[in-house]
Design a protein around this motif. Structure first.
Motif, PDB file in Angstrom:
ATOM      1  N   UNK A 117       0.793  -1.230   0.000  1.00 22.49           N
ATOM      2  CA  UNK A 117       0.000   0.000   0.000  1.00 22.49           C
ATOM      3  C   UNK A 117       0.825   1.280   0.000  1.00 22.49           C
ATOM      4  N   UNK A 118       1.653   1.433   1.026  1.00 22.09           N
ATOM      5  CA  UNK A 118       2.285   2.731   1.223  1.00 22.09           C
ATOM      6  C   UNK A 118       3.502   2.924   0.329  1.00 22.09           C
ATOM      7  N   UNK A 119       3.763   1.945  -0.533  1.00 26.78           N
ATOM      8  CA  UNK A 119       4.927   2.067  -1.410  1.00 26.78           C
ATOM      9  C   UNK A 119       4.568   2.676  -2.757  1.00 26.78           C
ATOM     10  N   UNK A 120       3.289   2.924  -2.965  1.00 32.97           N
ATOM     11  CA  UNK A 120       2.851   3.555  -4.204  1.00 32.97           C
ATOM     12  C   UNK A 120       2.507   5.011  -3.882  1.00 32.97           C
TER      13      UNK A 120
ATOM     14  N   UNK B 166      -0.487   8.882  -0.867  1.00 31.39           N
ATOM     15  CA  UNK B 166      -1.033  10.231  -0.676  1.00 31.39           C
ATOM     16  C   UNK B 166      -2.536  10.158  -0.419  1.00 31.39           C
ATOM     17  N   UNK B 167      -3.224   9.288  -1.164  1.00 31.51           N
ATOM     18  CA  UNK B 167      -4.663   9.117  -0.940  1.00 31.51           C
ATOM     19  C   UNK B 167      -4.925   8.698   0.496  1.00 31.51           C
ATOM     20  N   UNK B 168      -4.078   7.794   0.995  1.00 30.16           N
ATOM     21  CA  UNK B 168      -4.300   7.335   2.362  1.00 30.16           C
ATOM     22  C   UNK B 168      -4.008   8.417   3.379  1.00 30.16           C
ATOM     23  N   UNK B 169      -2.993   9.264   3.085  1.00 27.52           N
ATOM     24  CA  UNK B 169      -2.736  10.391   3.987  1.00 27.52           C
ATOM     25  C   UNK B 169      -3.948  11.309   4.021  1.00 27.52           C
TER      26      UNK B 169
ATOM     27  N   UNK C   8       7.713   9.522   2.094  1.00 29.90           N
ATOM     28  CA  UNK C   8       8.116   8.526   1.116  1.00 29.90           C
ATOM     29  C   UNK C   8       6.942   7.960   0.360  1.00 29.90           C
ATOM     30  N   UNK C   9       7.081   7.068  -0.559  1.00 28.13           N
ATOM     31  CA  UNK C   9       8.358   6.541  -1.046  1.00 28.13           C
ATOM     32  C   UNK C   9       9.116   7.549  -1.903  1.00 28.13           C
ATOM     33  N   UNK C  10      10.430   7.562  -1.738  1.00 32.26           N
ATOM     34  CA  UNK C  10      11.313   8.411  -2.542  1.00 32.26           C
ATOM     35  C   UNK C  10      10.897   9.878  -2.508  1.00 32.26           C
ATOM     36  N   UNK C  11      10.449  10.345  -1.324  1.00 32.34           N
ATOM     37  CA  UNK C  11      10.078  11.753  -1.152  1.00 32.34           C
ATOM     38  C   UNK C  11       8.985  12.220  -2.108  1.00 32.34           C
TER      39      UNK C  11
END
Lengths: 283, 291
Positions: free
Chosen positions: B153-156, B161-164, B243-246
């Motif tokens: 999930x949080x690696x995309x 951002x949607x989850x944030x 992240x990922x990758x800023x």
């Protein structure tokens, strides 16, 4: 007994169709946290909705500080309490005095200060964080509880002053006149007339500032860094630094940390809703 | 007013300042002084210092050349324009739901306020763990149901951002629903009864009674929420850490990232870049509230 008509059943069903997703959405993260807190370590990652052997062992570990991450739990808890209480008290003191001065004494330039305060209220706190961090460094307050206390008072005061000013504008001037006729000095007017009448708003504002300080993460993590100086939220954030952090303990600590503000909120809900939401957005 | 009038006969125009002020006014200045000092020491000084740090044009060039800044600016705009409007629409809808008079809805509203009442840090971390690709509950359940591994999930960046945004909505939805509820409850019931007599539909009642009376409140709430959301550091920082990758930074977390990298001037310049967006909103809100 009257049987409900088909139409009533339909309405009720539609309401439930909204209510059930709302309930699940609201409770999911909180229930997840609670589930971790009462699960033994090996059960925590099984993906069950209720642990096979619920236990309070995690609470025991936290309370007796039996883990590397929790060495300073009680001192961090105490730091949070001290800072929250200090911010609540100082904000009340400063904001009540300012609101009395602006609203009742009509001090010259009071309106101007009010607008400046309101301006601060609308600047997002995260924007002020970096310069505030540097400023505290210049004042030599970094890693000192006073840095966080003063920063939080700065952030809490504008709204506090505004709400208190709105509330005190509603008090009739005749009260002040009568007190002055009876020979009350300004300070007596403040202490014996103003403060007692403002009590409900003062409770709301004190609670607001206290909760704001208790919940603050960004400023706490910028301004404090020593393990024995930080507050609980910073300690929780520090769990993330390690790959092997004990989630069940983190969730237990988080649960303990979340309880006091929730209890305070529900205890003072009456004041909070009346005193804060009415002032929050004037329509 | 009455206080200053009753004692103002002591005031002599043209005399030195101390003689011109009445006793209550002197007390007024004394009582206002603590806030004024706090304001000067912890707002005026830091703001001036921050602007002074951001004085070099070269900082803005560096910022312009940093792809992370551009990404953060876009993310912030998505957060505000999509996230906040979606949140306020849901809040408007739910405020209509929660004013229904049912005892179970009353109980639900007590629970519904919980996200607002509890601190955001533990709950955001709870969501973060829930969506952990290996051990999180969501992927465990997906694995049990389908026998396949769930997504990371949080690696995309888009999902993250949607989850944030979702976490932000989870936290602040109750507050805005509560505010909009007070707006709805303030509408006179007679209007709805009259509309019922005329046989108005659900949509017509909303369109011609509810919306006109709540329009201003709704717009004020939306703007206020946008201003505050600009400063929402926790939702992004604690969920994705940028992240990922800023790729999921917003302006609030970017400032702290530059501070960590010891690029103070960039940190301040990034905030200065947001000012053209913030100041008109702030001006509008001050106009609304300082009457």
């Amino acid at each position: 007994m009257k049987l409900p008509s088909l139409r009533d059943v339909g309405t009720e069903a539609r309401l439930l169709l909204i209510g059930i997703p709302v309930l699940i959405w609201t409770m999911l993260p909180i229930y997840h946290m609670f589930l971790f807190a009462i699960s033994p370590k090996e059960d925590a990652f099984s993906g069950k909705l209720w642990p096979a052997h619920p236990t309070l062992h995690n609470f025991h570990i936290v309370f007796y500080q039996q883990h590397y991450f929790l060495r300073d739990f009680w001192i961090q808890f105490w730091n949070s309490v001290v800072i929250a209480v200090a911010v609540g008290a100082l904000t009340l003191l400063i904001a009540t005095a300012a609101a009395f001065s602006i609203s009742r004494l009509r001090v010259p330039g009071g309106r101007w200060v009010m607008n400046l305060a309101l301006f601060t209220y609308f600047i997002p706190a995260a924007f002020l964080a970096v310069p505030m961090y540097r400023t505290m460094g210049i004042y030599g307050l970094l890693n000192n509880h006073w840095a966080l206390i003063l920063a939080m008072v700065t952030i809490a005061s504008p709204y506090a002053i505004w709400v208190l000013k709105q509330a005190s504008d509603k008090l009739p001037v005749e009260l002040d006149e009568a007190a002055i006729m009876d020979g009350a000095t300004t300070l007596q007017l403040f202490r014996l007339v103003y403060v007692p009448l403002m009590m409900p708003s003062l409770v709301a504002i004190g609670t607001y500032a206290l909760l704001l300080a208790w919940n603050e993460y960004l400023y706490a993590f910028l301004l404090l860094s020593k393990d024995t100086e930080i507050t609980l939220p910073v300690a929780l954030g520090n769990f993330l630094a390690a790959d092997d952090s004990p989630w069940e303990l983190l969730m237990t600590t988080g649960f303990i940390y979340a309880l006091p503000p929730a209890a305070i909120y529900y205890a003072f809900k009456r004041y909070m809703v009346g005193g804060l939401t009415a002032g929050a957005v004037k329509s | 007013m009455a206080i200053t009038l009753s004692t103002s006969d002591h005031a002599i125009p043209g005399a030195p300042l101390s003689a011109r002020l009445t006793t209550p006014q002197v007390w007024g200045i004394v009582l206002l002084a603590p806030y004024f000092l706090v304001f000067v020491a912890f707002v005026v000084y830091p703001v001036c210092y921050g602007l002074w740090l951001a004085r070099h044009p070269s900082s803005y060039v560096a910022l312009y050349n940093d792809p992370i800044f551009a990404r953060a600016a876009v993310n912030t705009l998505i957060f505000l324009v999509v996230g906040i409007n979606f949140k306020m629409m849901v809040a408007l809808f739910l405020s209509g739901f929660f004013i229904q008079e049912r005892s179970w809805i009353k109980w639900l509203s007590v629970l519904f306020i919980l996200p607002w009442a509890v601190p955001s840090i533990p709950t955001i971390l709870s969501v973060r763990f829930m969506f952990n690709p290996e051990w999180g509950m969501i992927n465990q359940i997906i694995f049990k149901l389908t026998g396949e591994d769930g997504p990371n999930w949080l690696n995309d960046p888009i999902v993250a951002l949607t989850m944030a945004i979702m976490v932000h909505i989870w936290k602040s939805l109750p507050f805005w629903t509560l505010i909009l509820m007070t707006g709805r409850l303030a509408i006179s019931h007679d209007l709805f009864e009259a509309a019922d007599v005329d046989g108005a539909s659900w949509w017509q009642k909303f369109r011609f009674i509810t919306w006109p009376s709540m329009q201003m409140l709704y717009i004020t709430c939306t703007l206020l929420s946008m201003i505050w959301t600009l400063g929402d550091f926790n939702s992004v920082y604690l969920l994705t850490g940028g992240g990922p990758a800023d790729l999921t930074h917003v302006l609030a977390t970017l400032g702290i990232r530059y501070l960590r990298l010891d690029l103070l001037d960039l940190s301040m310049a990034a905030i200065v870049c947001a000012l053209p967006l913030v100041l008109p909103l702030v001006y509008f809100m001050m106009k609304r509230l300082s009457r």
